[in-house]
Design an enzyme around this catalytic site. Structure first.
Site, PDB file in Angstrom:
ATOM      1  N   MET A  27      -9.917  31.257  -5.837  1.00  0.00           N
ATOM      2  CA  MET A  27     -10.789  31.554  -4.898  1.00  0.00           C
ATOM      3  C   MET A  27     -11.457  32.864  -4.581  1.00  0.00           C
ATOM      4  O   MET A  27     -12.240  33.498  -3.714  1.00  0.00           O
ATOM      5  CB  MET A  27     -10.753  31.011  -3.177  1.00  0.00           C
ATOM      6  CG  MET A  27     -10.705  29.946  -2.887  1.00  0.00           C
ATOM      7  SD  MET A  27     -10.294  28.974  -1.529  1.00  0.00           S
ATOM      8  CE  MET A  27      -9.261  28.908  -1.377  1.00  0.00           C
ATOM      9  N   ASN A  29      -9.781  37.121  -5.238  1.00  0.00           N
ATOM     10  CA  ASN A  29      -9.349  38.077  -4.525  1.00  0.00           C
ATOM     11  C   ASN A  29      -7.673  37.587  -5.591  1.00  0.00           C
ATOM     12  O   ASN A  29      -6.255  37.635  -5.177  1.00  0.00           O
ATOM     13  CB  ASN A  29      -8.727  37.456  -3.139  1.00  0.00           C
ATOM     14  CG  ASN A  29      -7.881  38.442  -2.427  1.00  0.00           C
ATOM     15  OD1 ASN A  29      -8.007  39.616  -2.587  1.00  0.00           O
ATOM     16  ND2 ASN A  29      -6.992  38.048  -1.853  1.00  0.00           N
ATOM     17  N   HIS A  31      -4.918  38.137  -8.033  1.00  0.00           N
ATOM     18  CA  HIS A  31      -3.459  38.683  -8.477  1.00  0.00           C
ATOM     19  C   HIS A  31      -2.920  38.117  -9.405  1.00  0.00           C
ATOM     20  O   HIS A  31      -3.604  37.763 -10.548  1.00  0.00           O
ATOM     21  CB  HIS A  31      -2.900  38.395  -7.571  1.00  0.00           C
ATOM     22  CG  HIS A  31      -2.518  36.928  -6.917  1.00  0.00           C
ATOM     23  ND1 HIS A  31      -1.676  36.362  -7.543  1.00  0.00           N
ATOM     24  CD2 HIS A  31      -3.110  36.463  -6.206  1.00  0.00           C
ATOM     25  CE1 HIS A  31      -1.426  35.048  -7.334  1.00  0.00           C
ATOM     26  NE2 HIS A  31      -2.104  34.923  -6.312  1.00  0.00           N
ATOM     27  N   GLY A  33      -0.977  36.605 -10.717  1.00  0.00           N
ATOM     28  CA  GLY A  33      -0.725  34.470 -10.615  1.00  0.00           C
ATOM     29  C   GLY A  33      -2.141  34.459 -11.207  1.00  0.00           C
ATOM     30  O   GLY A  33      -2.034  33.152 -12.506  1.00  0.00           O
ATOM     31  N   HIS A  34      -3.141  34.597 -10.871  1.00  0.00           N
ATOM     32  CA  HIS A  34      -4.101  33.919 -11.384  1.00  0.00           C
ATOM     33  C   HIS A  34      -4.380  34.627 -12.557  1.00  0.00           C
ATOM     34  O   HIS A  34      -4.783  34.116 -13.562  1.00  0.00           O
ATOM     35  CB  HIS A  34      -5.528  34.945 -10.347  1.00  0.00           C
ATOM     36  CG  HIS A  34      -5.949  34.017  -8.694  1.00  0.00           C
ATOM     37  ND1 HIS A  34      -5.701  34.981  -7.857  1.00  0.00           N
ATOM     38  CD2 HIS A  34      -5.427  32.688  -8.804  1.00  0.00           C
ATOM     39  CE1 HIS A  34      -5.894  34.451  -6.867  1.00  0.00           C
ATOM     40  NE2 HIS A  34      -5.660  32.688  -7.210  1.00  0.00           N
ATOM     41  N   GLN A  58     -11.904  23.629   2.758  1.00  0.00           N
ATOM     42  CA  GLN A  58     -10.626  23.219   2.545  1.00  0.00           C
ATOM     43  C   GLN A  58     -10.327  24.278   3.433  1.00  0.00           C
ATOM     44  O   GLN A  58      -9.223  23.880   3.904  1.00  0.00           O
ATOM     45  CB  GLN A  58     -10.289  23.368   1.229  1.00  0.00           C
ATOM     46  CG  GLN A  58      -9.973  24.650   0.900  1.00  0.00           C
ATOM     47  CD  GLN A  58      -9.728  24.872  -0.761  1.00  0.00           C
ATOM     48  OE1 GLN A  58     -11.367  23.971  -1.316  1.00  0.00           O
ATOM     49  NE2 GLN A  58      -9.095  25.990  -1.810  1.00  0.00           N
ATOM     50  N   LYS A 147       2.553  27.185  -8.206  1.00  0.00           N
ATOM     51  CA  LYS A 147       3.279  27.733  -6.829  1.00  0.00           C
ATOM     52  C   LYS A 147       2.244  26.660  -5.173  1.00  0.00           C
ATOM     53  O   LYS A 147       2.967  27.040  -5.160  1.00  0.00           O
ATOM     54  CB  LYS A 147       2.365  29.379  -6.237  1.00  0.00           C
ATOM     55  CG  LYS A 147       2.080  29.141  -5.128  1.00  0.00           C
ATOM     56  CD  LYS A 147       2.754  30.312  -4.507  1.00  0.00           C
ATOM     57  CE  LYS A 147       2.311  31.356  -3.304  1.00  0.00           C
ATOM     58  NZ  LYS A 147       1.183  30.074  -2.536  1.00  0.00           N
ATOM     59  N   LEU A 182       3.554  35.496  -6.073  1.00  0.00           N
ATOM     60  CA  LEU A 182       2.512  36.201  -5.938  1.00  0.00           C
ATOM     61  C   LEU A 182       1.044  35.077  -5.383  1.00  0.00           C
ATOM     62  O   LEU A 182       0.972  33.902  -5.092  1.00  0.00           O
ATOM     63  CB  LEU A 182       1.956  36.399  -6.626  1.00  0.00           C
ATOM     64  CG  LEU A 182       2.491  37.833  -7.592  1.00  0.00           C
ATOM     65  CD1 LEU A 182       2.052  37.869  -9.391  1.00  0.00           C
ATOM     66  CD2 LEU A 182       3.704  38.944  -6.884  1.00  0.00           C
ATOM     67  N   ARG A 185      -2.262  35.051  -0.267  1.00  0.00           N
ATOM     68  CA  ARG A 185      -2.204  36.160   1.823  1.00  0.00           C
ATOM     69  C   ARG A 185      -1.388  36.534   2.151  1.00  0.00           C
ATOM     70  O   ARG A 185      -1.048  37.617   2.774  1.00  0.00           O
ATOM     71  CB  ARG A 185      -2.185  34.441   2.331  1.00  0.00           C
ATOM     72  CG  ARG A 185      -3.236  34.056   2.629  1.00  0.00           C
ATOM     73  CD  ARG A 185      -3.116  32.517   2.829  1.00  0.00           C
ATOM     74  NE  ARG A 185      -4.495  32.139   3.652  1.00  0.00           N
ATOM     75  CZ  ARG A 185      -4.888  30.944   2.159  1.00  0.00           C
ATOM     76  NH1 ARG A 185      -4.390  30.089   1.459  1.00  0.00           N
ATOM     77  NH2 ARG A 185      -6.019  30.414   3.168  1.00  0.00           N
TER      78      ARG A 185
HETATM   79  O1  PAF Z   1      -5.882  26.639  -5.445  1.00  0.00           O
HETATM   80  C1  PAF Z   1      -6.992  27.219  -4.930  1.00  0.00           C
HETATM   81  O2  PAF Z   1      -7.077  28.539  -5.334  1.00  0.00           O
HETATM   82  C2  PAF Z   1      -8.145  26.034  -4.574  1.00  0.00           C
HETATM   83  O3  PAF Z   1      -7.276  25.596  -3.953  1.00  0.00           O
HETATM   84  C3  PAF Z   1      -9.170  25.563  -5.715  1.00  0.00           C
HETATM   85  C4  PAF Z   1      -8.092  24.934  -6.736  1.00  0.00           C
HETATM   86  C5  PAF Z   1      -9.607  26.970  -6.402  1.00  0.00           C
HETATM   87  C6  PAF Z   1     -10.203  24.993  -5.349  1.00  0.00           C
HETATM   88  O4  PAF Z   1     -10.649  25.642  -3.932  1.00  0.00           O
END
Ligand code: PAF
Length: 278
Positions: A27, A29, A31, A33-34, A58, A147, A182, A185
């Protein structure tokens, strides 16, 4: 790195690639971890596609959909640096051109507990957008962070039950030096809250240690004590609980299934989650 804003552009771009991609859904933003997930995807062999889409479905009405940080330029710079080939960043009207009245309804036994109990409808929204992203990207594999342990379990079950030809790969939780996982939020925390936040992984570690030392007899009391200890420090815990890794149900007496300790708690206005396999 190509940035696709539309499904047509995404499909044309991916069709020109030598193989189906590995997808890292996000989504934004982003960091460390991504970025670790993207590097893991690169290591699986290219091409790598990342999606950036803040999925309204969601979020509950009182949650942070409107204020969720949108940091697109910085995200793209980090993705390019990590070796991502294609970013899919659709506008809301591209992914949801009409009200999304067809939804994925995940197994309530897995999706209505823990996070699903405190965020009703959350996993339905996650599964619906992930299925759409899978359809759009048609990846051969997708990487999700551990996570979000329950999200990973729900996605795995969805993929299995719909027989989607996609390998789901788990990415290890990345932590700051003090042990805080990480998370996008974490940026909501004040300096004082950031210092306090490490108490969540510490509480999980203590609970995990107690179970490793003494087994699961008296587990309910251990869980209650762990929640009370956080509450005494000013947190509002939703749950600190020990579950079976496979189905996230409480272990039965004498259960030998591998376990995980999961926690979610609010610190000030910020809700943090974390987990630790035992
Ligand atoms: O983990 C997330 O960032 C979200 O839940 C995802 C998997 C991108 C779905 O919107």
């Amino acid at each position: 790195m190509h940035i696709a804003r539309t499904l047509d552009d995404l499909r044309a771009t991916l069709d020109a690639q030598p193989a189906r991609p590995v997808l890292v859904p996000t989504m934004g933003n982003l960091h460390g971890g991504h970025i670790a997930l993207v590097r893991q995807a690169v290591a699986l062999g290219g091409p790598v596609a990342a999606s950036i889409f803040v999925n309204r479905l969601q979020f509950l009405p009182h949650e942070d959909f409107d204020t969720y940080p949108r940091t697109f330029e910085a995200d793209c710079a980090k993705l390019a640096d990590a070796g991502c080939d294609v970013v899919f960043a659709p506008a809301e009207a591209e992914l949801y051109p009409e009200p999304q009245t067809f939804r994925v309804q995940p197994d309530p036994a897995l999706a209505d507990i823990l996070e699903g109990q405190f965020r009703p409808g959350f996993f339905g929204g996650v599964c619906t957008v992930v299925l759409k992203l899978f359809n759009a990207v048609q990846p051969r594999a997708a990487v999700f962070g551990q996570k979000d342990y329950q999200q990973l379990a729900v996605i795995r079950r969805m993929v299995r039950q719909f027989a989607l030809p996609i390998e789901i790969v788990a990415g290890a939780t990345q932590r700051a030096d003090d042990g805080l996982a990480l998370s996008s939020r974490n940026g909501y925390l004040s300096d004082a809250e950031r210092q306090e936040a490490v108490q969540l992984p510490l509480a999980l570690r203590r609970l995990s240690g107690a179970v490793r030392a003494g087994g699961t007899a008296g587990l309910a009391a251990l869980e209650r004590d762990a929640e009370a200890a956080l509450a005494a420090r000013g947190w509002q815990p939703d749950y600190l609980t020990v579950r079976r890794r496979g189905d996230l149900l409480p272990p039965a007496p004498g259960d030998t299934a591998p376990l995980v300790v999961l926690g979610a708690a609010r610190l000030g206005g910020t809700r943090l989650i974390d987990n630790l396999e035992i």
